[in-house]
Design a protein around this motif. Structure first.
Motif, mmCIF file in Angstrom:
data_model
loop_
_atom_site.group_PDB
_atom_site.id
_atom_site.type_symbol
_atom_site.label_atom_id
_atom_site.label_comp_id
_atom_site.label_asym_id
_atom_site.label_seq_id
_atom_site.Cartn_x
_atom_site.Cartn_y
_atom_site.Cartn_z
ATOM 1 N N GLY A 1 29.422 -60.628 40.990
ATOM 2 C CA GLY A 1 28.242 -59.804 41.221
ATOM 3 C C GLY A 1 27.039 -60.206 40.427
ATOM 4 O O GLY A 1 26.057 -59.488 40.357
ATOM 5 N N SER A 2 27.086 -61.390 39.771
ATOM 6 C CA SER A 2 25.954 -61.809 38.955
ATOM 7 C C SER A 2 24.820 -62.263 39.842
ATOM 8 O O SER A 2 25.004 -63.105 40.722
ATOM 9 C CB SER A 2 26.374 -62.946 38.022
ATOM 10 N N PRO A 3 23.615 -61.719 39.665
ATOM 11 C CA PRO A 3 22.468 -62.170 40.477
ATOM 12 C C PRO A 3 21.984 -63.526 40.005
ATOM 13 O O PRO A 3 21.096 -63.646 39.166
ATOM 14 C CB PRO A 3 21.425 -61.081 40.233
ATOM 15 N N GLY A 4 22.602 -64.580 40.536
ATOM 16 C CA GLY A 4 22.283 -65.913 40.061
ATOM 17 C C GLY A 4 20.841 -66.295 40.252
ATOM 18 O O GLY A 4 20.300 -67.136 39.540
ATOM 19 N N ALA A 5 20.169 -65.647 41.240
ATOM 20 C CA ALA A 5 18.774 -65.993 41.484
ATOM 21 C C ALA A 5 17.847 -65.425 40.420
ATOM 22 O O ALA A 5 16.702 -65.840 40.320
ATOM 23 C CB ALA A 5 18.339 -65.497 42.863
ATOM 24 N N TRP A 6 18.351 -64.454 39.631
ATOM 25 C CA TRP A 6 17.510 -63.831 38.618
ATOM 26 C C TRP A 6 18.222 -63.822 37.274
ATOM 27 O O TRP A 6 18.559 -62.769 36.725
ATOM 28 C CB TRP A 6 17.163 -62.391 39.011
ATOM 29 N N PRO A 7 18.495 -64.972 36.693
ATOM 30 C CA PRO A 7 19.220 -65.007 35.411
ATOM 31 C C PRO A 7 18.435 -64.340 34.280
ATOM 32 O O PRO A 7 19.013 -63.747 33.376
ATOM 33 C CB PRO A 7 19.395 -66.508 35.157
ATOM 34 N N GLY A 8 17.086 -64.390 34.318
ATOM 35 C CA GLY A 8 16.287 -63.770 33.269
ATOM 36 C C GLY A 8 16.428 -62.252 33.267
ATOM 37 O O GLY A 8 16.483 -61.615 32.216
ATOM 38 N N VAL A 9 16.495 -61.652 34.459
ATOM 39 C CA VAL A 9 16.638 -60.198 34.553
ATOM 40 C C VAL A 9 17.987 -59.760 34.005
ATOM 41 O O VAL A 9 18.099 -58.769 33.272
ATOM 42 C CB VAL A 9 16.463 -59.747 36.014
ATOM 43 N N GLN A 10 19.059 -60.486 34.388
ATOM 44 C CA GLN A 10 20.390 -60.128 33.910
ATOM 45 C C GLN A 10 20.480 -60.231 32.398
ATOM 46 O O GLN A 10 21.059 -59.364 31.735
ATOM 47 C CB GLN A 10 21.428 -61.056 34.565
ATOM 48 N N ARG A 11 19.892 -61.278 31.849
ATOM 49 C CA ARG A 11 19.930 -61.446 30.391
ATOM 50 C C ARG A 11 19.169 -60.330 29.691
ATOM 51 O O ARG A 11 19.607 -59.806 28.664
ATOM 52 C CB ARG A 11 19.333 -62.804 30.026
ATOM 53 N N LEU A 12 18.019 -59.929 30.264
ATOM 54 C CA LEU A 12 17.234 -58.847 29.670
ATOM 55 C C LEU A 12 18.022 -57.544 29.704
ATOM 56 O O LEU A 12 18.008 -56.770 28.733
ATOM 57 C CB LEU A 12 15.915 -58.691 30.433
ATOM 58 N N ARG A 13 18.732 -57.291 30.807
ATOM 59 C CA ARG A 13 19.538 -56.080 30.901
ATOM 60 C C ARG A 13 20.611 -56.044 29.809
ATOM 61 O O ARG A 13 20.852 -55.016 29.173
ATOM 62 C CB ARG A 13 20.185 -55.991 32.286
ATOM 63 N N GLU A 14 21.269 -57.165 29.626
ATOM 64 C CA GLU A 14 22.330 -57.219 28.614
ATOM 65 C C GLU A 14 21.766 -56.981 27.219
ATOM 66 O O GLU A 14 22.365 -56.275 26.401
ATOM 67 C CB GLU A 14 23.023 -58.585 28.685
ATOM 68 N N GLN A 15 20.610 -57.565 26.951
ATOM 69 C CA GLN A 15 20.006 -57.384 25.628
ATOM 70 C C GLN A 15 19.575 -55.934 25.405
ATOM 71 O O GLN A 15 19.725 -55.391 24.316
ATOM 72 C CB GLN A 15 18.811 -58.322 25.479
ATOM 73 N N LEU A 16 19.040 -55.300 26.452
ATOM 74 C CA LEU A 16 18.636 -53.907 26.325
ATOM 75 C C LEU A 16 19.843 -53.000 26.110
ATOM 76 O O LEU A 16 19.789 -52.045 25.321
ATOM 77 C CB LEU A 16 17.852 -53.460 27.564
ATOM 78 N N ARG A 17 20.939 -53.275 26.832
ATOM 79 C CA ARG A 17 22.150 -52.476 26.631
ATOM 80 C C ARG A 17 22.664 -52.624 25.205
ATOM 81 O O ARG A 17 23.078 -51.658 24.557
ATOM 82 C CB ARG A 17 23.223 -52.908 27.631
ATOM 83 N N ALA A 18 22.674 -53.828 24.711
ATOM 84 C CA ALA A 18 23.157 -54.071 23.354
ATOM 85 C C ALA A 18 22.269 -53.384 22.320
ATOM 86 O O ALA A 18 22.754 -52.769 21.367
ATOM 87 C CB ALA A 18 23.218 -55.583 23.087
ATOM 88 N N ALA A 19 20.944 -53.476 22.529
ATOM 89 C CA ALA A 19 20.020 -52.839 21.587
ATOM 90 C C ALA A 19 20.188 -51.331 21.597
ATOM 91 O O ALA A 19 20.166 -50.672 20.550
ATOM 92 C CB ALA A 19 18.587 -53.212 21.939
ATOM 93 N N ALA A 20 20.380 -50.745 22.801
ATOM 94 C CA ALA A 20 20.564 -49.293 22.887
ATOM 95 C C ALA A 20 21.849 -48.867 22.195
ATOM 96 O O ALA A 20 21.877 -47.861 21.468
ATOM 97 C CB ALA A 20 20.573 -48.870 24.358
ATOM 98 N N ALA A 21 22.922 -49.611 22.398
ATOM 99 C CA ALA A 21 24.190 -49.265 21.759
ATOM 100 C C ALA A 21 24.083 -49.354 20.241
ATOM 101 O O ALA A 21 24.566 -48.473 19.507
ATOM 102 C CB ALA A 21 25.304 -50.183 22.268
ATOM 103 N N LEU A 22 23.451 -50.423 19.760
ATOM 104 C CA LEU A 22 23.298 -50.575 18.318
ATOM 105 C C LEU A 22 22.377 -49.512 17.734
ATOM 106 O O LEU A 22 22.600 -49.018 16.624
ATOM 107 C CB LEU A 22 22.766 -51.975 18.001
ATOM 108 N N SER A 23 21.329 -49.141 18.477
ATOM 109 C CA SER A 23 20.419 -48.098 18.000
ATOM 110 C C SER A 23 21.161 -46.783 17.826
ATOM 111 O O SER A 23 20.994 -46.078 16.831
ATOM 112 C CB SER A 23 19.255 -47.923 18.983
ATOM 113 N N ARG A 24 21.996 -46.448 18.813
ATOM 114 C CA ARG A 24 22.773 -45.209 18.691
ATOM 115 C C ARG A 24 23.717 -45.271 17.505
ATOM 116 O O ARG A 24 23.912 -44.294 16.777
ATOM 117 C CB ARG A 24 23.549 -44.953 19.989
#
Length: 436
Positions: free
Chosen positions: A79-102
């Motif tokens: 299910g990885s959107p290969g056409a938009w690797p930058g968007v997927q990477r940004l999503r992962e970084q935001l999820r990680a930042a949110a988890a660490l912030s909590r």
């Protein structure tokens, strides 16, 4: 106004005068500036913590910190959107930042408010890849406590409840009021030490002007709260200052209700002082009823909120003075006067008064816990007030100077001239006549 404070001496002489009217709008604004509400628990500026977060996050190359997945690795994921690797990477970084912030916020809040700290979930406990150094925790805690109240054990450090200090102040600085001293100390200490009070504590102070009603109210504020009358948990209303015009009673009701509710929400122990109570509009008195009848919260773990209401009034002063005068004429000493001698006469004058609706209100008839009489002051008590005034201003004095100041007061009745008609009011100002 019904009363004025005695001159203060000793450790609390620098506090503000209780007669200074407090501006509701200014106080609310000041409280809002100091706090940012946090739903469901303590208050804190989350934005500031998030801004500090990048300084505390471990670098990608830190041990145990997994680097971001490469393009090939991402492409192989279902299910990885290969056409938009930058968007997927940004999503992962935001999820990680949110988890660490909590996670960071949870640790900081546990440091500042231990009583709100919950055990780590299994998911958090097993989250690898980062650590929280102790120096970072201490830095954030210090930064937060630099502008927000936080104390050891999670207690509210705005509240001191210094009962030994209150007892000392009442014994040393309050003159000629043995009934008020004993009754106030016993009632307040018993109420605040009660595990689950079922209602607010309501004390009604009565006596002539200058006998110490405001003075005792100030003592309570200073010994129960760190900031005394300036505390966010203390509010003083003066009837003819805050509610002077009967035609605006609907507006006054809205303002009074709002301020009481806000105070009780931000302070689990609040103190309300209502001066010139006999001049309060009857509708304002009835409005207070539900807050004086407030029940303890349900559930054994919920902390019972506490509120103390002080009503200060000159009403009943004549009845008190008449009882004291008759007992003194009968050869009884002042210290032999008890509540049994005074209480029935005091309540009769309050409830039968035609000049005020105070005694006819449901509040007074049903909700006042104690009517506190303040006895008229004699010449010897005025001398003690004069002495305290000299001491508070760090001025030398002589016994002759004390006598002269006491003689400046007017004494009643005309024949006996036993009681100061103004109590100890304006004693401090009269010292200026004695200075060279």
């Amino acid at each position: 106004m019904s009363d004025a404070p005695y001159p203060r001496i000793g450790r609390r002489s620098g506090n503000s005068n209780p007669r200074r009217p407090l501006d509701p709008g200014a106080e609310a604004a000041r409280s809002a500036e100091r706090r940012v509400a946090m739903p469901g628990g303590p208050r804190a500026p989350r934005l500031g913590l998030l801004l500090l977060l990048p300084l505390l996050l471990p670098s990608p190359s830190a041990p145990g910190h997994r680097a971001a997945a490469g393009p090939r690795e991402r492409a192989g994921r279902p299910g990885s959107p290969g056409a938009w690797p930058g968007v997927q990477r940004l999503r992962e970084q935001l999820r990680a930042a949110a988890a660490l912030s909590r996670r960071y916020w949870a640790l900081v809040s546990c440091q500042v408010w231990p009583e709100h700290c919950e055990e780590d979930s299994e998911e958090d406990a097993g989250t690898p890849g980062w650590s929280f150094p102790q120096w970072s925790l201490e830095m954030l805690s210090t930064w937060f406590c630099s502008f927000q109240d936080c104390c050891e054990g999670g207690r509210d450090c705005r509240i001191t409840n210094d009962f030994p200090g209150l007892e000392l102040d009442l014994s040393v600085q309050l003159h000629g009021q043995h009934l008020a001293r004993e009754l106030v100390l016993k009632a307040v200490r018993g109420y605040l030490q009660m595990p689950r009070p079922h209602k607010a504590l309501v004390l009604s102070f009565h006596g002539w002007s200058g006998t110490g009603k405001n003075f005792v109210a100030q003592m309570l504020a200073e010994n129960l709260y760190r900031d005394g009358l300036r505390s966010d948990c203390v509010k003083m209303f003066i009837a003819m200052f805050h509610f002077p015009h009967s035609q605006f009673v609907d507006l006054y009701k809205e303002q009074l209700l709002s301020q009481i509710q806000e105070m009780q929400q931000r302070c689990h122990q609040s103190l309300f002082i209502l001066d010139e109570a006999e001049k309060l509009h009857p509708e304002l008195l009835e409005l207070l009823g539900p807050h004086l009848e407030r029940q303890a919260p349900e559930g054994h773990k919920a902390e019972a909120p506490r509120s103390i209401f002080l009503f200060l009034s000159n009403l009943g002063g004549n009845a008190i003075n008449e009882v004291v005068l008759n007992l003194l004429k009968a050869g009884r000493s002042r210290e032999e006067i008890t509540m049994e001698h005074v209480e029935s006469h005091l309540q009769a004058e309050i409830t039968e008064s035609e000049d005020s609706g105070f005694g006819h209100s449901h509040l007074v008839k049903e909700l006042v816990d104690f009517f506190v009489p303040f006895l008229p002051l004699e010449f010897r008590h005025v001398r003690l007030c004069a002495r305290d005034a000299f001491l508070s201003q760090e001025l030398p004095y002589t016994e002759e100077a004390l006598d002269e100041i006491a003689k400046m007061m007017t004494y009643v009745p005309k024949e006996e001239q036993l009681f100061s008609s103004q109590g100890c009011k304006a004693i401090a100002q009269r010292i200026s006549y004695m200075l060279p």
